[in-house]
Design a protein around this motif. Structure first.
Motif, PDB file in Angstrom:
ATOM      1  N   LEU A   1      -0.082 -11.260 -13.333  1.00  0.00           N
ATOM      2  CA  LEU A   1       1.107 -10.441 -13.129  1.00  0.00           C
ATOM      3  C   LEU A   1       0.690  -9.135 -12.477  1.00  0.00           C
ATOM      4  N   ILE A   2       1.516  -8.637 -11.556  1.00  0.00           N
ATOM      5  CA  ILE A   2       1.164  -7.419 -10.837  1.00  0.00           C
ATOM      6  C   ILE A   2       2.424  -6.605 -10.569  1.00  0.00           C
ATOM      7  N   ALA A   3       2.335  -5.297 -10.814  1.00  0.00           N
ATOM      8  CA  ALA A   3       3.457  -4.395 -10.557  1.00  0.00           C
ATOM      9  C   ALA A   3       3.410  -3.938  -9.105  1.00  0.00           C
ATOM     10  N   VAL A   4       4.485  -4.205  -8.376  1.00  0.00           N
ATOM     11  CA  VAL A   4       4.555  -3.873  -6.953  1.00  0.00           C
ATOM     12  C   VAL A   4       5.934  -3.310  -6.631  1.00  0.00           C
ATOM     13  N   SER A   5       6.065  -2.767  -5.437  1.00  0.00           N
ATOM     14  CA  SER A   5       7.365  -2.246  -5.029  1.00  0.00           C
ATOM     15  C   SER A   5       8.380  -3.384  -4.956  1.00  0.00           C
ATOM     16  N   GLY A   6       9.620  -3.058  -5.276  1.00  0.00           N
ATOM     17  CA  GLY A   6      10.664  -4.070  -5.228  1.00  0.00           C
ATOM     18  C   GLY A   6      10.829  -4.675  -3.852  1.00  0.00           C
ATOM     19  N   SER A   7      10.669  -3.864  -2.806  1.00  0.00           N
ATOM     20  CA  SER A   7      10.857  -4.368  -1.442  1.00  0.00           C
ATOM     21  C   SER A   7       9.774  -5.371  -1.067  1.00  0.00           C
ATOM     22  N   SER A   8       8.527  -5.116  -1.466  1.00  0.00           N
ATOM     23  CA  SER A   8       7.456  -6.065  -1.131  1.00  0.00           C
ATOM     24  C   SER A   8       7.615  -7.360  -1.915  1.00  0.00           C
ATOM     25  N   ASN A   9       8.083  -7.257  -3.142  1.00  0.00           N
ATOM     26  CA  ASN A   9       8.296  -8.468  -3.939  1.00  0.00           C
ATOM     27  C   ASN A   9       9.423  -9.310  -3.363  1.00  0.00           C
ATOM     28  N   ARG A  10      10.463  -8.669  -2.884  1.00  0.00           N
ATOM     29  CA  ARG A  10      11.556  -9.431  -2.256  1.00  0.00           C
ATOM     30  C   ARG A  10      11.084 -10.079  -0.966  1.00  0.00           C
ATOM     31  N   SER A  11      10.186  -9.412  -0.249  1.00  0.00           N
ATOM     32  CA  SER A  11       9.633  -9.990   0.980  1.00  0.00           C
ATOM     33  C   SER A  11       8.810 -11.245   0.671  1.00  0.00           C
TER      34      SER A  11
ATOM     35  N   GLN B   1       0.809  -1.213   0.000  1.00  0.00           N
ATOM     36  CA  GLN B   1       0.000   0.000   0.000  1.00  0.00           C
ATOM     37  C   GLN B   1       0.851   1.276   0.000  1.00  0.00           C
ATOM     38  N   VAL B   2       1.834   1.321  -0.880  1.00  0.00           N
ATOM     39  CA  VAL B   2       2.668   2.515  -0.997  1.00  0.00           C
ATOM     40  C   VAL B   2       2.656   3.004  -2.445  1.00  0.00           C
ATOM     41  N   TRP B   3       2.887   4.300  -2.609  1.00  0.00           N
ATOM     42  CA  TRP B   3       2.993   4.891  -3.926  1.00  0.00           C
ATOM     43  C   TRP B   3       4.430   4.783  -4.422  1.00  0.00           C
ATOM     44  N   VAL B   4       4.560   4.524  -5.704  1.00  0.00           N
ATOM     45  CA  VAL B   4       5.874   4.415  -6.340  1.00  0.00           C
ATOM     46  C   VAL B   4       5.911   5.402  -7.499  1.00  0.00           C
ATOM     47  N   THR B   5       6.985   6.173  -7.578  1.00  0.00           N
ATOM     48  CA  THR B   5       7.056   7.225  -8.595  1.00  0.00           C
ATOM     49  C   THR B   5       8.182   7.015  -9.597  1.00  0.00           C
ATOM     50  N   ALA B   6       8.749   5.824  -9.626  1.00  0.00           N
ATOM     51  CA  ALA B   6       9.784   5.510 -10.612  1.00  0.00           C
ATOM     52  C   ALA B   6       9.601   4.068 -11.076  1.00  0.00           C
ATOM     53  N   ALA B   7       9.511   3.883 -12.375  1.00  0.00           N
ATOM     54  CA  ALA B   7       9.320   2.530 -12.905  1.00  0.00           C
ATOM     55  C   ALA B   7      10.452   1.616 -12.496  1.00  0.00           C
ATOM     56  N   SER B   8      11.645   2.164 -12.322  1.00  0.00           N
ATOM     57  CA  SER B   8      12.796   1.349 -11.953  1.00  0.00           C
ATOM     58  C   SER B   8      12.673   0.786 -10.536  1.00  0.00           C
ATOM     59  N   SER B   9      11.773   1.355  -9.735  1.00  0.00           N
ATOM     60  CA  SER B   9      11.570   0.860  -8.365  1.00  0.00           C
ATOM     61  C   SER B   9      10.502  -0.220  -8.288  1.00  0.00           C
ATOM     62  N   LEU B  10       9.937  -0.576  -9.436  1.00  0.00           N
ATOM     63  CA  LEU B  10       8.879  -1.579  -9.474  1.00  0.00           C
ATOM     64  C   LEU B  10       9.423  -2.941  -9.871  1.00  0.00           C
ATOM     65  N   ASP B  11       8.804  -3.969  -9.322  1.00  0.00           N
ATOM     66  CA  ASP B  11       8.983  -5.334  -9.800  1.00  0.00           C
ATOM     67  C   ASP B  11       7.650  -5.792 -10.374  1.00  0.00           C
ATOM     68  N   VAL B  12       7.684  -6.579 -11.415  1.00  0.00           N
ATOM     69  CA  VAL B  12       6.471  -7.232 -11.900  1.00  0.00           C
ATOM     70  C   VAL B  12       6.484  -8.645 -11.345  1.00  0.00           C
ATOM     71  N   ASP B  13       5.560  -8.890 -10.438  1.00  0.00           N
ATOM     72  CA  ASP B  13       5.528 -10.157  -9.707  1.00  0.00           C
ATOM     73  C   ASP B  13       4.569 -11.139 -10.359  1.00  0.00           C
TER      74      ASP B  13
END
Length: 235
Positions: free
Chosen positions: A164-174, A118-130
């Motif tokens: 497939l879902i675009a999420v923050s890199g940190s949540s995907n690593r979790s 539940q966070v906003w991301v403002t850079a595509a490079s900070s996203l993971d596609v899970d």
């Protein structure tokens, strides 16, 4: 005296004959095996989560021989001529504020909402596609027996919004390659997550292990209004 003996003989004879059982008293069929699960339909729309969960088979899992390289991704996506691979296409489709697209699908600007945390991301490079159901989990559940072509189709599946879902890199690593028995997103997204997980398993005809099923059942108990929609990818 002779008449009495004849009557007695008739009674004894009748008592030894098999009696006809009326239809209403015939033995009832045995109940169905409670552990036998109904076959999942090829497609379903807005089925209650509990019912959809019953359509998923149960099986032990094995990770023997797994490698993410056995799932070719990311491929050229839905439009092979636009320069965007599957990952970039998913990121573009889920943008809340569309980014600018440059040469070779370079993305700048834009805004996304990561559902897992539940966070906003403002850079595509900070996203993971899970992958909603991770590649390793799919392998464990039966994708090890698939053809390379089917594994590629799974890894790049844009045919269902939940795959497939675009999420923050940190949540995907979790989350990594964990199933719902070992990882869940923030509480406000758990019902939708359970629906997406079950829908993906049904879409690709993948079973669940006992711990996974127990976790999904607990989620279903807290999500009575949640539904599942899916369409199977033929084997």
């Amino acid at each position: 005296m002779i008449k009495k003996l004849s009557r007695l003989a008739l009674v004894l004879t009748l008592s030894t004959l098999p009696l006809a059982i009326p239809a209403s008293a015939a033995p009832l069929p045995l109940p169905a095996d409670p552990f036998t699960r109904a076959t999942a339909p090829v497609a379903a729309q807005e089925v209650p989560l509990f019912q959809a969960l019953e359509w998923i088979g149960e099986a032990a899992e094995s990770r023997d021989g797994y490698s993410w390289e056995k799932f070719k991704h990311w491929n050229k996506g839905l439009n092979p001529t636009d320069g965007c691979d599957t990952r970039k296409e998913v990121i573009l489709s889920e943008a809340k504020l569309a980014p600018e697209t440059g040469a070779r699908c370079a993305l700048s600007g834009g805004r996304w909402f990561s559902e897992y945390d539940q966070v906003w991301v403002t850079a595509a490079s900070s996203l993971d596609v899970d992958h909603m159901v991770p590649l390793a989990e799919a392998w464990d559940s039966g994708a090890s027996a698939w053809t390379p072509e089917r594994r590629e189709a799974y890894a790049n599946d844009q045919g269902a919004p939940a795959s497939l879902i675009a999420v923050s890199g940190s949540s995907n690593r979790s989350k990594a390659d964990k199933d719902p028995a070992d990882w869940l997103p923030v509480e406000v997204f758990r019902c939708e997550y359970a629906s997406a997980w079950v829908g993906t398993k049904l879409r690709w005809q993948l079973p669940a292990d006992p711990a996974e099923r127990d976790a999904l059942t607990r989620l279903a108990e807290t999500c009575p209004d949640t539904t599942v929609s899916y369409e199977q990818v033929p084997l």
